[in-house]
Design a protein around this motif. Structure first.
Motif, PDB file in Angstrom:
ATOM      1  N   ASP A  47       0.843  -1.188   0.000  1.00  0.00           N
ATOM      2  CA  ASP A  47       0.000   0.000   0.000  1.00  0.00           C
ATOM      3  C   ASP A  47       0.887   1.249   0.000  1.00  0.00           C
ATOM      4  O   ASP A  47       1.797   1.360   0.836  1.00  0.00           O
ATOM      5  N   PRO A  48       0.664   2.191  -0.917  1.00  0.00           N
ATOM      6  CA  PRO A  48       1.516   3.389  -0.960  1.00  0.00           C
ATOM      7  C   PRO A  48       1.572   4.129   0.371  1.00  0.00           C
ATOM      8  O   PRO A  48       2.630   4.644   0.761  1.00  0.00           O
ATOM      9  N   GLN A  56       1.696   1.082 -10.094  1.00  0.00           N
ATOM     10  CA  GLN A  56       1.988   2.488 -10.380  1.00  0.00           C
ATOM     11  C   GLN A  56       1.723   3.412  -9.198  1.00  0.00           C
ATOM     12  O   GLN A  56       2.456   4.380  -8.981  1.00  0.00           O
ATOM     13  N   SER A  57       0.682   3.163  -8.417  1.00  0.00           N
ATOM     14  CA  SER A  57       0.431   4.002  -7.244  1.00  0.00           C
ATOM     15  C   SER A  57       1.588   3.904  -6.256  1.00  0.00           C
ATOM     16  O   SER A  57       2.003   4.910  -5.654  1.00  0.00           O
ATOM     17  N   ARG A  62       4.666   5.865  -7.503  1.00  0.00           N
ATOM     18  CA  ARG A  62       4.550   7.319  -7.381  1.00  0.00           C
ATOM     19  C   ARG A  62       5.079   7.828  -6.036  1.00  0.00           C
ATOM     20  O   ARG A  62       5.366   9.011  -5.900  1.00  0.00           O
TER      21      ARG A  62
END
Length: 427
Positions: A193-194, A245-246, A249
């Motif tokens: 999880d980002p 991708q998240s 970032r």
């Protein structure tokens, strides 16, 4: 060409990503192959040992950090690979081998191990104090983990300063996949999880600063996260860039950091190259290299069985089966199923837990018998096609069995090397 650790984040920022292969193995043939490949390509040879494998008490290899370095230096000299081209890393350096002890005792052992690693010349240090010790939760929260990581960093800093040696570069965070692969069939593995990745970085930064270790934190190179890759006993979950991708970032606001991906074994060049492009430029590989080494040994065992009268019917495989049944501790908790299914896993599981047995005297004797039986033999091309596809160049000339083993490991290393210099537009 050589790649420095400092090149990794800069490559991502510049749009010209580069990566580095991290060889996580203590097998002399694997290390020889890596060093020979480094000499031939000029690539940096990053070799990493883990806390369970190598520590001040010997680990499961029986080697201390100084012993491990001496082995690498000896192999490098034999392969004419300069040690200036070799980078040594310590993986999961923390209390993990002693987590059955109370925290104070386990951390004292981790301190001694850290000093031994730094004193031996390891300069890439993974700070991993995430696991609970006796009486604690299995996994600690970010603050407790960061506090113990900072303490171990202070130990490393002091040891390096006392020796007037280069100060370590650090990796923080812990590995989501179980070391060596999962034990069951996997369908999917979600990326970290980002928000959790951001929290890990923020808490470590805060704790290090509060401990007066700002300079140490400035040398934090990367963070271990799960990009969504894994392998089990039977299958491989390959990298899906879109789903990560998240997470990727997160690095947009951390220009000095990269992510480190564990368990990248068996991915293949294209997924590995995409990982490098997405901010995971340290590609760690271990079981794949000993898996293909075993693959080559078993192929030669079959060739010798077919070619040499009196050699026997796969005596190497029979010897390894007997050895693993006599000493099941390294596989029986990981390989479930019927006796037939367990037999298959003992020899062919992607987690390759057979790798723990190659140093046993019985295994070494069986390997030596195989290599001496085939040494100087002229292998017929059809027999190579049958048992060792792609090795045509070994046909019809006096065989050096060790060259076959090096060749097979090098094929995997070459795939990783190609991924470390991707075309960002084509990845």
């Amino acid at each position: 060409m050589p790649v420095r650790l400092d090149d990794l984040a800069q490559g991502r920022l510049s749009g010209r990503p580069v990566g580095i292969t991290s060889v996580c193995s203590a097998h002399p043939v694997v290390l020889r192959a890596a060093l020979r490949f480094g000499r031939e390509t000029g690539a940096t040879v990053l070799i990493e040992a883990t806390c369970n494998q190598v520590n001040h008490q010997g680990g499961y290899t029986g080697m201390t950090p100084a012993d491990f370095v001496a082995m690498v230096e000896g192999l490098a000299a034999q392969e004419d690979c300069p040690m200036t081209q070799v980078l040594l890393g310590g993986d999961h350096l923390g209390p993990n081998p002693w987590r059955h002890l109370p925290a104070e005792q386990a951390l004292a052992e981790a301190e001694t191990m850290m000093q031994a690693y730094v004193a031996a010349g390891f300069r890439k240090v993974h700070l991993d104090a995430s696991m609970g010790c006796r009486g604690e939760p299995a996994a600690l929260d970010d603050h407790a983990t960061a506090a113990r990581a900072a303490h171990l960093s202070a130990v490393a800093e002091a040891c390096a300063a006392q020796m007037d040696a280069p100060l370590p570069r650090y990796i923080i965070g812990t590995e989501v996949p179980p070391p060596g692969g999962a034990d069951h069939i996997l369908d999917t593995v979600p990326p970290t999880d980002p928000a959790a990745a951001r929290e890990t970085i923020a808490v470590h930064r805060e704790v290090f600063e509060m401990a007066g270790l700002e300079q140490a934190f400035s040398r934090v190179l990367g963070v271990v996260v799960q990009p969504g890759v894994e392998f089990g006993n039977h299958n491989v979950i390959r990298y899906d860039s879109a789903s990560a991708q998240s997470l990727c970032r997160v690095l947009d606001n951390e220009p000095a950091l990269i992510f480190e991906a564990h368990s990248t074994d068996y991915q293949g060049t294209a997924p590995l190259a995409q990982l490098v492009c997405d901010g995971f430029p340290i590609l760690k590989v271990g079981p794949e290299l000993t898996f293909v080494l075993r693959e080559a040994l078993y192929a030669l065992d079959l060739i010798a069985s077919d070619l040499i009268p009196g050699y026997g019917e796969r005596p190497l495989m029979q010897a390894m089966e007997a050895l693993m049944l006599q000493a099941p501790d390294n596989w029986d908790r990981h390989y479930s199923g019927t006796p037939e299914e367990q037999h298959l896993l003992r020899h062919y599981s992607l987690s390759d837990r057979i790798r723990y047995y190659w140093t046993a005297p019985q295994a070494q004797a069986a390997v030596n018998r195989l290599t001496e039986a085939l040494r100087g033999q002229h292998l017929p091309l059809p027999l190579i096609w049958q048992h060792l596809p792609g090795a045509d160049h070994f046909a019809g000339r006096p065989l050096i069995p060790e060259d076959v083993l090096i060749w097979r490991v090098t094929r995997s290393l070459a795939s990783y090397h190609a991924a470390c210099f991707p075309d960002p537009k084509g990845a």
